[in-house]
Write a protein that holds these residues in place. Structure first.
Motif, PDB file in Angstrom:
ATOM      1  N   VAL A  57       1.810  -4.108  14.922  1.00  0.00           N
ATOM      2  CA  VAL A  57       0.936  -2.864  15.274  1.00  0.00           C
ATOM      3  C   VAL A  57       0.881  -2.195  14.206  1.00  0.00           C
ATOM      4  O   VAL A  57       1.659  -1.161  14.459  1.00  0.00           O
ATOM      5  N   LEU A  58      -0.876  -1.923  13.583  1.00  0.00           N
ATOM      6  CA  LEU A  58      -0.887  -0.880  12.351  1.00  0.00           C
ATOM      7  C   LEU A  58      -1.815  -0.049  13.634  1.00  0.00           C
ATOM      8  O   LEU A  58      -2.502  -0.570  13.511  1.00  0.00           O
ATOM      9  N   SER A  59      -1.681   1.136  13.024  1.00  0.00           N
ATOM     10  CA  SER A  59      -3.227   2.022  13.434  1.00  0.00           C
ATOM     11  C   SER A  59      -2.879   3.263  12.599  1.00  0.00           C
ATOM     12  O   SER A  59      -1.718   4.288  12.659  1.00  0.00           O
ATOM     13  N   ASN A  60      -3.770   3.449  12.613  1.00  0.00           N
ATOM     14  CA  ASN A  60      -4.662   4.782  10.695  1.00  0.00           C
ATOM     15  C   ASN A  60      -3.448   4.849  10.031  1.00  0.00           C
ATOM     16  O   ASN A  60      -2.446   5.821   9.731  1.00  0.00           O
ATOM     17  N   VAL A  61      -3.349   3.404   9.518  1.00  0.00           N
ATOM     18  CA  VAL A  61      -2.062   2.886   8.207  1.00  0.00           C
ATOM     19  C   VAL A  61      -2.577   3.261   7.697  1.00  0.00           C
ATOM     20  O   VAL A  61      -3.903   2.360   7.279  1.00  0.00           O
ATOM     21  N   LYS A  62      -2.213   4.171   6.944  1.00  0.00           N
ATOM     22  CA  LYS A  62      -2.550   4.409   5.234  1.00  0.00           C
ATOM     23  C   LYS A  62      -1.364   3.496   4.058  1.00  0.00           C
ATOM     24  O   LYS A  62      -0.837   4.572   4.051  1.00  0.00           O
ATOM     25  N   GLY A  63      -1.994   2.858   3.290  1.00  0.00           N
ATOM     26  CA  GLY A  63      -1.307   1.993   2.237  1.00  0.00           C
ATOM     27  C   GLY A  63       0.016   1.556   2.743  1.00  0.00           C
ATOM     28  O   GLY A  63       1.419   1.981   3.091  1.00  0.00           O
ATOM     29  N   PHE A  64      -0.884   0.002   2.726  1.00  0.00           N
ATOM     30  CA  PHE A  64       0.794  -0.530   3.725  1.00  0.00           C
ATOM     31  C   PHE A  64       1.066  -2.013   2.232  1.00  0.00           C
ATOM     32  O   PHE A  64       0.322  -2.833   1.973  1.00  0.00           O
ATOM     33  N   ASP A  65       2.339  -1.744   2.992  1.00  0.00           N
ATOM     34  CA  ASP A  65       2.234  -3.025   1.797  1.00  0.00           C
ATOM     35  C   ASP A  65       4.354  -3.893   2.182  1.00  0.00           C
ATOM     36  O   ASP A  65       4.672  -3.618   2.716  1.00  0.00           O
ATOM     37  N   THR A  66       3.787  -5.382   2.161  1.00  0.00           N
ATOM     38  CA  THR A  66       4.475  -5.651   2.088  1.00  0.00           C
ATOM     39  C   THR A  66       5.742  -7.587   1.727  1.00  0.00           C
ATOM     40  O   THR A  66       4.608  -7.784   0.898  1.00  0.00           O
ATOM     41  N   ARG A  67       5.999  -7.582   1.363  1.00  0.00           N
ATOM     42  CA  ARG A  67       7.305  -8.256   1.549  1.00  0.00           C
ATOM     43  C   ARG A  67       8.474  -9.615   2.068  1.00  0.00           C
ATOM     44  O   ARG A  67       9.261  -9.041   2.435  1.00  0.00           O
ATOM     45  N   ASN A  68       7.552 -10.801   2.104  1.00  0.00           N
ATOM     46  CA  ASN A  68       9.011 -11.519   3.225  1.00  0.00           C
ATOM     47  C   ASN A  68       8.869 -10.462   4.227  1.00  0.00           C
ATOM     48  O   ASN A  68      10.625 -10.648   5.103  1.00  0.00           O
ATOM     49  N   VAL A  69       7.913 -10.538   5.277  1.00  0.00           N
ATOM     50  CA  VAL A  69       8.229 -10.429   6.200  1.00  0.00           C
ATOM     51  C   VAL A  69       8.207 -11.438   7.440  1.00  0.00           C
ATOM     52  O   VAL A  69       7.421 -12.484   7.429  1.00  0.00           O
TER      53      VAL A  69
END
Length: 515
Positions: free
Chosen positions: A489-501
């Motif tokens: 869960v993301l709330s007020n998240v700025k600058g989000f990067d995912t790799r192989n989740v």
């Protein structure tokens, strides 16, 4: 002699020999001055005389041979190694008045001393139960004053004040301190405290102290250049604890490694006292078991600066929580703590469903409200974020079993989690939390790499909640368990990067961004 080298940006202390004795060093066996190891005779005066003689002769060794030597307060002086031979027991007097009518002195004290040591394979026994029984008699008689002994504290404990219970060791403003191989046991307060000391080595020591609350295994307070290695701690309170009690001082260049810890509080802790801060701290190769709170707690809540903390290779079993990183504000002035550059890597933790220290003599205080298992956490304050935290190669197995009928903070009600800026920092300080594995709020720069979390029984909560987080990176994060989406869960998240989740659900439903 102590020499210093730099390794990975941290100051590492290295000793050439445990204790260097020259041919001219004076050696005094306390029995030669009349000490009796019969377990009855009080040898305070004789032991102090031996220390004074050796220090006056430019240094050497005071030997406590095999036997049971009772003593009151003794003061270690410069250039003296108090050496306990195998089979030697230095027994603290159980008469509380021997430690002073006011605040209790420690059994062994040192002040502004240099080149001092406690060595050997003997035992220093605080005889805490006897001291506490005598203290109770004096409190009831009004001979010793105490404002706390009849009042329940925030942990629902009724106990005498810390100042009225003697520590085993208290060194202040000392330089070149060595504590090697001795066993310390049965304290009635903090076992050993070192304040504003420099160039210290603790190696091969054993601490067994479950007599009473506040029995920290070791406390380093605003100390600089210290090694704690190859040691064992079984303590009712925090096992290994670094503190900072003065605004213009800090704990700096300290390494803790190759230790085993059991605690009815936290195994390794930075805080709670954190007025000046902690800088360049390395904690590595630590085994933790049967520990009530966190394997590692990293906290600054009194206006101090906490930075450059490296935690590496932690293995914890039957431990209530993996880690807590907390920036709070309980100090009364306007100075706000800072927490930055924290690395936790190569950690495996097994969190049990039941109380992990159940059955130990003085268990940690159970919470008096219904709750589900608490996640690990990294939390700051609004406009005062924790900065630059890296979590790498971490695996945590939780019991699961979260039940909405027990407690619930819905993901659309994250604002209900209190900020609690002045609260005592621990994994349960916010009450029920909305995630089962990891909770993060008010953080700037958070990286999770090669992180695996799972549970044994179903839990209705998402694994991860990130609230007010900037520059969040998830790289090879594996949530192996999940009852229902979402898992993240993301709330007020700025600058989000995912790799192989990797999630139990597809990423479209497994990762939810709240509006």
């Amino acid at each position: 002699m102590i020499r210093r080298t730099l390794k990975n940006g941290l100051c590492v202390l290295m000793l050439s020999l445990p204790v260097c004795l020259s041919a001219q060093s004076k050696i005094v066996n306390v029995t030669s001055l009349g000490a009796k190891g019969d377990g009855v005779t009080k040898n305070t005066v004789v032991i102090q005389k031996a220390i004074d003689q050796v220090s006056a002769a430019d240094g050497g060794q005071v030997i406590i041979p095999a036997g049971r030597f009772v003593t009151g307060v003794i003061k270690l002086k410069s250039n003296v190694d108090l050496h306990l031979e195998k089979g030697a027991y230095l027994l603290a007097t159980t008469q509380r008045i021997d430690y002073g009518k006011g605040p209790a002195s420690a059994l062994i004290v040192a002040d502004k001393a240099e080149h001092i040591a406690l060595t050997g394979y003997g035992v220093i026994d605080g005889q805490g139960e006897g001291v506490l029984k005598d203290l109770q008699v004096l409190l009831e008689a009004g001979i010793i004053q105490d404002n706390e002994w009849k009042t329940e504290n925030p942990w629902h404990q009724v106990r005498s004040a810390e100042i009225n219970r003697p520590m085993l060791i208290n060194f202040e403003d000392c330089n070149d301190v060595q504590v090697r191989n001795i066993e310390l046991k049965n304290g009635s307060c903090w076992v050993q405290r070192y304040e504003n000391c420099r160039n210290m080595v603790f190696d091969g020591i054993k601490v067994e102290s479950n007599t009473y609350w506040n029995n920290d295994g070791i406390d380093l307070v605003d100390c600089v250049n210290a090694l704690v290695t190859n040691s064992f701690f079984n303590a009712d309170d925090d096992g290994i604890c670094l503190k900072s009690e003065k605004r213009n001082h800090c704990c700096e260049n300290i390494t803790v490694e190759n230790c085993i810890v059991r605690s009815s509080a936290n195994a390794v802790k930075l805080g709670t006292a954190s007025h000046g801060g902690f800088k360049n701290i390395s904690i590595r190769n630590i085994k933790v078991y049967d520990t009530f709170r966190s394997a590692v707690a990293i906290e600054s809540v009194d206006g101090g600066i906490l930075e450059n903390i490296d935690v590496n290779n932690i293995k914890a079993v039957n431990t209530g929580n993996a880690f807590v990183v907390r920036l709070g504000h309980r100090n009364k002035d306007e100075v706000v703590s800072q927490v930055r550059n924290v690395s936790i890597r190569n950690m495996t933790v097994e969190v049990p469903k039941e109380k992990p220290d159940k059955g130990y003599p003085m268990e940690g205080p159970a919470l008096r409200y219904p709750h589900n298992v608490f996640p690990s956490s990294v939390t700051g304050l609004p406009n005062h974020p924790v900065q630059n935290v890296k979590l790498e190669n971490i695996e945590i197995v939780y019991p699961g079993g979260g039940d909405k009928n027990v407690a619930c903070v819905a993901i659309d009600s994250l604002a209900k989690v209190p900020e609690n800026p002045a609260g005592y920092p621990e994994f349960s300080m916010f009450g029920e939390l909305p995630s089962w594995a990891f909770y993060s709020r008010h953080v700037e720069g958070l990286q999770l790499s090669n992180v695996r979390v799972s549970y044994k029984e179903e839990d209705f909560r998402p694994a991860f909640v990130f609230d007010d987080v900037k520059q969040l990176q998830l790289d090879n994060v594996n949530v192996m368990s999940g009852k229902a989406a979402p898992a993240v869960v993301l709330s007020n998240v700025k600058g989000f990067d995912t790799r192989n989740v990797q999630l139990p659900f597809d990423n479209a439903t497994g990762i939810v961004t709240l509006k």
